[in-house]
Scaffold this active site. Structure first.
Site, PDB file in Angstrom:
ATOM      1  N   HIS A 135     -23.233  -2.704   0.069  1.00 31.56           N
ATOM      2  CA  HIS A 135     -23.904  -3.392  -0.738  1.00 31.56           C
ATOM      3  C   HIS A 135     -24.966  -4.067   0.337  1.00 31.56           C
ATOM      4  O   HIS A 135     -24.952  -3.822   1.576  1.00 31.56           O
ATOM      5  CB  HIS A 135     -22.924  -4.903  -0.710  1.00 31.56           C
ATOM      6  CG  HIS A 135     -23.369  -5.988  -1.663  1.00 31.56           C
ATOM      7  ND1 HIS A 135     -24.215  -6.908  -1.190  1.00 31.56           N
ATOM      8  CD2 HIS A 135     -23.173  -6.528  -2.780  1.00 31.56           C
ATOM      9  CE1 HIS A 135     -24.473  -7.830  -1.926  1.00 31.56           C
ATOM     10  NE2 HIS A 135     -23.655  -7.658  -3.215  1.00 31.56           N
ATOM     11  N   ASP A 165     -16.364  -4.735   5.331  1.00 31.97           N
ATOM     12  CA  ASP A 165     -16.846  -5.773   4.267  1.00 31.97           C
ATOM     13  C   ASP A 165     -15.832  -5.542   3.248  1.00 31.97           C
ATOM     14  O   ASP A 165     -15.639  -4.704   2.632  1.00 31.97           O
ATOM     15  CB  ASP A 165     -18.219  -5.335   3.636  1.00 31.97           C
ATOM     16  CG  ASP A 165     -18.465  -5.971   2.520  1.00 31.97           C
ATOM     17  OD1 ASP A 165     -17.846  -6.731   1.857  1.00 31.97           O
ATOM     18  OD2 ASP A 165     -19.533  -5.762   1.790  1.00 31.97           O
ATOM     19  N   GLN A 180     -14.634  -6.999  -2.025  1.00 34.15           N
ATOM     20  CA  GLN A 180     -14.146  -6.469  -2.934  1.00 34.15           C
ATOM     21  C   GLN A 180     -12.426  -6.132  -2.824  1.00 34.15           C
ATOM     22  O   GLN A 180     -11.895  -5.612  -3.775  1.00 34.15           O
ATOM     23  CB  GLN A 180     -14.782  -5.497  -3.414  1.00 34.15           C
ATOM     24  CG  GLN A 180     -16.049  -5.503  -4.075  1.00 34.15           C
ATOM     25  CD  GLN A 180     -16.352  -6.388  -5.210  1.00 34.15           C
ATOM     26  OE1 GLN A 180     -15.441  -6.646  -6.045  1.00 34.15           O
ATOM     27  NE2 GLN A 180     -17.472  -6.948  -5.349  1.00 34.15           N
ATOM     28  N   LYS A 219     -14.713 -14.357  -5.017  1.00 32.29           N
ATOM     29  CA  LYS A 219     -14.562 -13.120  -5.511  1.00 32.29           C
ATOM     30  C   LYS A 219     -12.910 -12.943  -5.556  1.00 32.29           C
ATOM     31  O   LYS A 219     -12.311 -11.850  -5.882  1.00 32.29           O
ATOM     32  CB  LYS A 219     -15.004 -11.841  -4.514  1.00 32.29           C
ATOM     33  CG  LYS A 219     -16.498 -11.875  -4.835  1.00 32.29           C
ATOM     34  CD  LYS A 219     -16.954 -10.779  -4.447  1.00 32.29           C
ATOM     35  CE  LYS A 219     -18.664 -10.581  -3.979  1.00 32.29           C
ATOM     36  NZ  LYS A 219     -19.266 -10.680  -5.196  1.00 32.29           N
ATOM     37  N   CYS A 258     -26.847  -4.669  -6.363  1.00 32.93           N
ATOM     38  CA  CYS A 258     -27.098  -5.079  -5.076  1.00 32.93           C
ATOM     39  C   CYS A 258     -26.870  -4.021  -4.060  1.00 32.93           C
ATOM     40  O   CYS A 258     -26.291  -3.877  -2.922  1.00 32.93           O
ATOM     41  CB  CYS A 258     -26.371  -6.395  -4.513  1.00 32.93           C
ATOM     42  SG  CYS A 258     -27.081  -7.791  -5.214  1.00 32.93           S
TER      43      CYS A 258
HETATM   44  C1  LIG Z   1     -19.074  -5.316  -1.387  1.00 33.94           C
HETATM   45  C2  LIG Z   1     -19.848  -6.478  -1.573  1.00 33.94           C
HETATM   46  N1  LIG Z   1     -20.248  -6.885  -0.184  1.00 33.94           N
HETATM   47  C3  LIG Z   1     -21.046  -7.884  -0.136  1.00 33.94           C
HETATM   48  C4  LIG Z   1     -21.038  -8.917  -1.304  1.00 33.94           C
HETATM   49  C5  LIG Z   1     -21.810 -10.376  -0.771  1.00 33.94           C
HETATM   50  O1  LIG Z   1     -20.666 -11.302  -1.258  1.00 33.94           O
HETATM   51  P1  LIG Z   1     -21.295 -12.782  -1.236  1.00 33.94           P
HETATM   52  O2  LIG Z   1     -22.416 -12.746  -2.125  1.00 33.94           O
HETATM   53  O3  LIG Z   1     -20.185 -13.549  -1.790  1.00 33.94           O
HETATM   54  O4  LIG Z   1     -21.815 -13.332   0.215  1.00 33.94           O
HETATM   55  C6  LIG Z   1     -20.644  -8.584  -2.358  1.00 33.94           C
HETATM   56  C7  LIG Z   1     -20.872  -9.324  -3.540  1.00 33.94           C
HETATM   57  O5  LIG Z   1     -21.214  -8.747  -4.734  1.00 33.94           O
HETATM   58  C8  LIG Z   1     -19.880  -7.387  -2.605  1.00 33.94           C
HETATM   59  O6  LIG Z   1     -19.328  -6.837  -3.521  1.00 33.94           O
END
Ligand SMILES: Cc1ncc(COP(=O)(O)O)c(C=O)c1O
Length: 404
Positions: free
Chosen positions: A121, A198, A201, A224, A362
């Site tokens: 991401h 990270d 998900q 999430k 993203c």
């Molecule tokens: C795999 C992953 N990493 C990071 C993020 C970023 O999360 P946040 O926008 O809640 O900071 C997301 C959000 O879509 C994501 O799916």
């Protein structure tokens, strides 16, 4: 698992959109909130609201206890060693930026390398890019195959004495791939390289255990995992947090301030400057309890069934191609339809009450890898049903007919 009963807990799912019942299939972007979470936040503001850690009066103590109680809940939920390892942040993005700005700035030197992957991401790309620019360091990228699986052999070849950090996504938001992170972590640790995961998900779909994973940093976002927006967690091993400089300065992260010198508070407060998102933390606590009550085994089993059903149905449509066909996947299906732009598909499906995401999610490098400008993405949670998948398939058929 009684899905109809579970759906009763989510008031928003009863809504109609353009006269059709809402079919919410954008859970990878954000999840809906059960009534228990909404009620907790209402109760907090109705009966408990006060600033924490400061007041000697009753309400402040109640609020502090509730806030710190969730730290214990989070520690238990992810099986961390200590509440000192649980830092409340705004979300995954802020957590990664915190690690880059503290651990990263302190430890990355010119010529060093940071390994990330092709399926990250943007939140797990840009903070490292900024750091590499600042430090004259280099990003190395683990490639993936046509199914959207990372190439472990290529990763092994990239590790060398210059590698100072591996930052990897656990479950890809745009492909659904569940990465074999324990293999990646083991290989890094054999070379004394710390690993950041990270987990944005992961928490909504699978049980995570810090002792089993043995990663050094782990991030997730409340919104999430059926909790509020604006709250998330950075887990880091205590030994790392002890060495790390504070991220932001201000109230609550200090022990004493003199103009000559400030000394910092103990962990975890050293990293929580200013009045935090108290209601968000308390809502997150309820969300995690809600998920634990349903049970990860039940969630995994049901979502696997849903993924299988949706994959069979969607892949049987001619002119539809699924992007991301890893052997181990979470309930995320990205797809393209021949000669139809995903935004057009998304708009037509919206009129059927179907909420899916269209775009690059993203993850622009993933789009580049698969040579598509964007995809449509249906991402399922445990409250989704086979009937909703049927409606999605009927909707896609309608899109195909319209553009034929
Ligand atoms: C795999 C992953 N990493 C990071 C993020 C970023 O999360 P946040 O926008 O809640 O900071 C997301 C959000 O879509 C994501 O799916």
């Amino acid at each position: 698992m009684d899905v109809e009963r579970i759906r009763e807990d989510f008031p928003i799912l009863k809504q109609t959109v353009y006269g059709k019942t809402l079919k919410y299939l954008d859970n990878a972007a954000t999840t809906q909130k059960p009534k228990a979470v909404i009620d907790t936040i209402t109760k907090y503001y109705t009966t408990q609201n006060a600033n924490i850690h400061r007041g000697v009066y009753h309400l402040s103590e109640v609020s502090t206890q509730a806030y710190e109680g969730v730290r214990v809940d989070v520690k238990n939920h992810i099986n961390a060693n200590s509440t000192k390892e649980i830092i409340f942040v705004r979300g995954t993005t802020e957590g990664i930026n915190l690690v880059a700005a503290t651990y990263g700035r302190q430890n990355i030197k010119p010529g060093d390398e940071i390994i990330i992957s092709e399926m990250e991401h943007h939140s797990n790309i840009v903070p490292w890019q900024l750091l590499c620019e600042e430090k004259d360091a280099k990003l190395r990228i683990i490639p993936m195959n046509d199914d959207g699986e990372l190439l472990v052999d290529e990763y092994a070849k990239q590790i060398n004495e210059k590698t100072k950090l591996v930052a990897l996504v656990y479950i890809s938001n745009s492909l659904g791939t569940i990465n074999p992170v324990t293999d990646f972590i083991r290989l890094a640790h054999e070379n004394n390289i710390p690993v950041l995961l990270d987990g944005a998900q992961a928490l909504p779909h699978i049980k995570v255990d810090m002792q089993e994973l043995d990663c050094d940093f782990f991030l997730f976002s409340g919104h999430k995992v059926f909790g509020p927006t604006g709250i998330g967690v950075l887990y880091a091993k205590e030994s790392f947090l002890e060495q790390m400089n504070p991220y932001q300065g201000g109230g609550d992260m200090i022990r004493s301030v003199k103009f000559e010198k400030t000394t910092y508070n103990d962990l975890p407060h050293k990293f929580e400057a200013g009045t935090p998102n108290i209601a968000g933390v308390i809502g997150l606590g309820t969300a995690l309890k809600y998920v634990a009550k349903i049970g990860y085994e039940n969630i995994e089993k049901y979502e696997k069934e849903l993924l299988c059903y949706a994959t069979n149905a969607i892949s049987s449509l001619t002119s539809v191609k699924i992007i991301g066909t890893a052997k181990k996947k979470a309930s995320v299906i990205s797809f393209t339809i021949d000669n139809v732009h995903p935004h057009d598909a998304g708009t037509i499906l919206d009129r059927e009450g179907i909420a899916i995401r269209t775009g690059h999610h993203c993850t622009q490098p993933v789009m580049d890898r698969f040579k598509v400008p964007a995809t449509s993405r249906a991402s399922m949670a445990f409250y989704n049903t086979k009937e909703e998948i049927d409606a999605l398939v009927a909707g896609i058929e309608k899109v195909i007919k319209l553009f034929a």
